[in-house]
Design a protein around this motif. Structure first.
Motif, PDB file in Angstrom:
ATOM      1  N   ASN A 126     -42.512  -7.839 -12.528  1.00 24.81           N
ATOM      2  CA  ASN A 126     -41.686  -7.579 -13.707  1.00 24.81           C
ATOM      3  C   ASN A 126     -40.463  -8.488 -13.707  1.00 24.81           C
ATOM      4  O   ASN A 126     -40.052  -9.009 -14.752  1.00 24.81           O
ATOM      5  CB  ASN A 126     -41.259  -6.113 -13.723  1.00 24.81           C
ATOM      6  N   GLY A 127     -39.890  -8.699 -12.531  1.00 28.17           N
ATOM      7  CA  GLY A 127     -38.754  -9.612 -12.414  1.00 28.17           C
ATOM      8  C   GLY A 127     -39.134 -11.031 -12.784  1.00 28.17           C
ATOM      9  O   GLY A 127     -38.336 -11.769 -13.377  1.00 28.17           O
ATOM     10  N   SER A 181     -34.979  -3.915 -17.762  1.00 25.63           N
ATOM     11  CA  SER A 181     -35.789  -4.873 -18.512  1.00 25.63           C
ATOM     12  C   SER A 181     -35.305  -4.995 -19.957  1.00 25.63           C
ATOM     13  O   SER A 181     -35.185  -6.105 -20.490  1.00 25.63           O
ATOM     14  CB  SER A 181     -37.258  -4.439 -18.498  1.00 25.63           C
ATOM     15  N   ASP A 182     -35.013  -3.855 -20.594  1.00 26.78           N
ATOM     16  CA  ASP A 182     -34.524  -3.887 -21.971  1.00 26.78           C
ATOM     17  C   ASP A 182     -33.214  -4.666 -22.065  1.00 26.78           C
ATOM     18  O   ASP A 182     -32.981  -5.401 -23.026  1.00 26.78           O
ATOM     19  CB  ASP A 182     -34.315  -2.469 -22.495  1.00 26.78           C
ATOM     20  N   PHE A 219     -38.450 -15.688 -16.779  1.00 30.93           N
ATOM     21  CA  PHE A 219     -38.846 -16.671 -17.791  1.00 30.93           C
ATOM     22  C   PHE A 219     -38.361 -16.274 -19.184  1.00 30.93           C
ATOM     23  O   PHE A 219     -38.028 -17.143 -19.992  1.00 30.93           O
ATOM     24  CB  PHE A 219     -40.365 -16.849 -17.774  1.00 30.93           C
ATOM     25  N   VAL A 220     -38.301 -14.977 -19.464  1.00 26.72           N
ATOM     26  CA  VAL A 220     -37.821 -14.532 -20.774  1.00 26.72           C
ATOM     27  C   VAL A 220     -36.367 -14.927 -20.979  1.00 26.72           C
ATOM     28  O   VAL A 220     -35.991 -15.439 -22.034  1.00 26.72           O
ATOM     29  CB  VAL A 220     -37.985 -13.002 -20.928  1.00 26.72           C
ATOM     30  N   VAL A 221     -35.532 -14.720 -19.964  1.00 27.17           N
ATOM     31  CA  VAL A 221     -34.107 -14.995 -20.125  1.00 27.17           C
ATOM     32  C   VAL A 221     -33.831 -16.500 -20.158  1.00 27.17           C
ATOM     33  O   VAL A 221     -32.770 -16.934 -20.643  1.00 27.17           O
ATOM     34  CB  VAL A 221     -33.299 -14.314 -18.997  1.00 27.17           C
ATOM     35  N   LEU A 271     -48.310 -15.831 -19.161  1.00 29.10           N
ATOM     36  CA  LEU A 271     -48.964 -15.796 -17.854  1.00 29.10           C
ATOM     37  C   LEU A 271     -48.300 -14.771 -16.939  1.00 29.10           C
ATOM     38  O   LEU A 271     -48.990 -14.043 -16.208  1.00 29.10           O
ATOM     39  CB  LEU A 271     -48.922 -17.187 -17.218  1.00 29.10           C
ATOM     40  N   THR A 272     -46.985 -14.681 -16.980  1.00 31.76           N
ATOM     41  CA  THR A 272     -46.297 -13.693 -16.142  1.00 31.76           C
ATOM     42  C   THR A 272     -46.635 -12.272 -16.594  1.00 31.76           C
ATOM     43  O   THR A 272     -46.752 -11.363 -15.766  1.00 31.76           O
ATOM     44  CB  THR A 272     -44.771 -13.894 -16.170  1.00 31.76           C
TER      45      THR A 272
END
Length: 204
Positions: free
Chosen positions: A86-87, A12-13, A92-94, A128-129
């Protein structure tokens, strides 16, 4: 009980780091004919929207990462569904550099409403995620470290994330009428996240 989240935390990091790196890569000035000192300064100033959206998005990703770090720090392990949720957060973050670039490129055009609306809406989806991730964790409370203390923290985070999703949803609607106000709302959410991601463990 042995903590078994090292791999998911490291993965994740890494994804958060990639997202922030991609935000910075999008900033730049292409080569052009007959550049002069004055013309280059003008082009640097013209990029103000990209600078603003970069710093805004960087702060957003940083504060989401802080909250994400605290979440994983409060569980012993991650089951199948938590790993998938978590995925979803990381997905959405990436992708966040995409709406960030849209705002930087179209803020001075007639497409500003769509660009800002997409940006605020996308930010709300990331939150939301995170909300879904927290719900997935409290669905199996046996994975929570010191549940007598931390379960209350998870419920508090869920309430705050629900409020944030609502705020970003309102900002998305506002974007089609007053895009600069909508952007200001995302800017002010820094303060909100800086406060709600703090807990008593920060002072130990």
């Amino acid at each position: 009980m042995e903590k078994k989240t090292a791999r998911i935390e490291a993965f994740s990091d890494g994804i958060f780091g990639v997202a922030i790196t991609l935000l910075a890569i999008e900033i730049g000035i292409d080569e052009y004919q007959q550049p002069t000192n004055l013309s280059l300064w003008n082009k640097i100033v013209e990029k103000w929207a990209e600078y603003f959206t970069y710093f805004n998005s960087f702060a957003t990703v940083l504060l989401i990462w802080m909250g994400h770090h605290k979440i994983l720090n409060k569980i012993w392990r991650a089951n199948h569904w938590v790993i998938l949720l978590n995925g979803l957060v990381l997905l959405f973050v990436v992708l966040f550099p995409y709406p960030t670039k849209l705002v930087g490129n179209f803020i001075d055009t007639e497409a500003i409403n769509t660009a800002v609306g997409f940006y605020t809406g996308f930010t709300g989806l990331i939150v939301l995620t995170m909300l879904l991730l927290n719900l997935g964790i409290i669905g199996d409370r046996g994975k929570i470290i010191n549940p007598e203390k931390n379960l209350e923290w998870f419920f508090s985070q869920i309430k705050q994330q629900m409020v944030a999703v609502l705020v970003y949803g309102i900002a998305t609607i506002i974007a089609f009428y007053a895009p600069y106000i909508a952007l200001s709302i995302t800017f002010m959410m820094w303060i909100f996240w800086a406060i709600v991601t703090k807990d008593t463990d920060d002072e130990e």
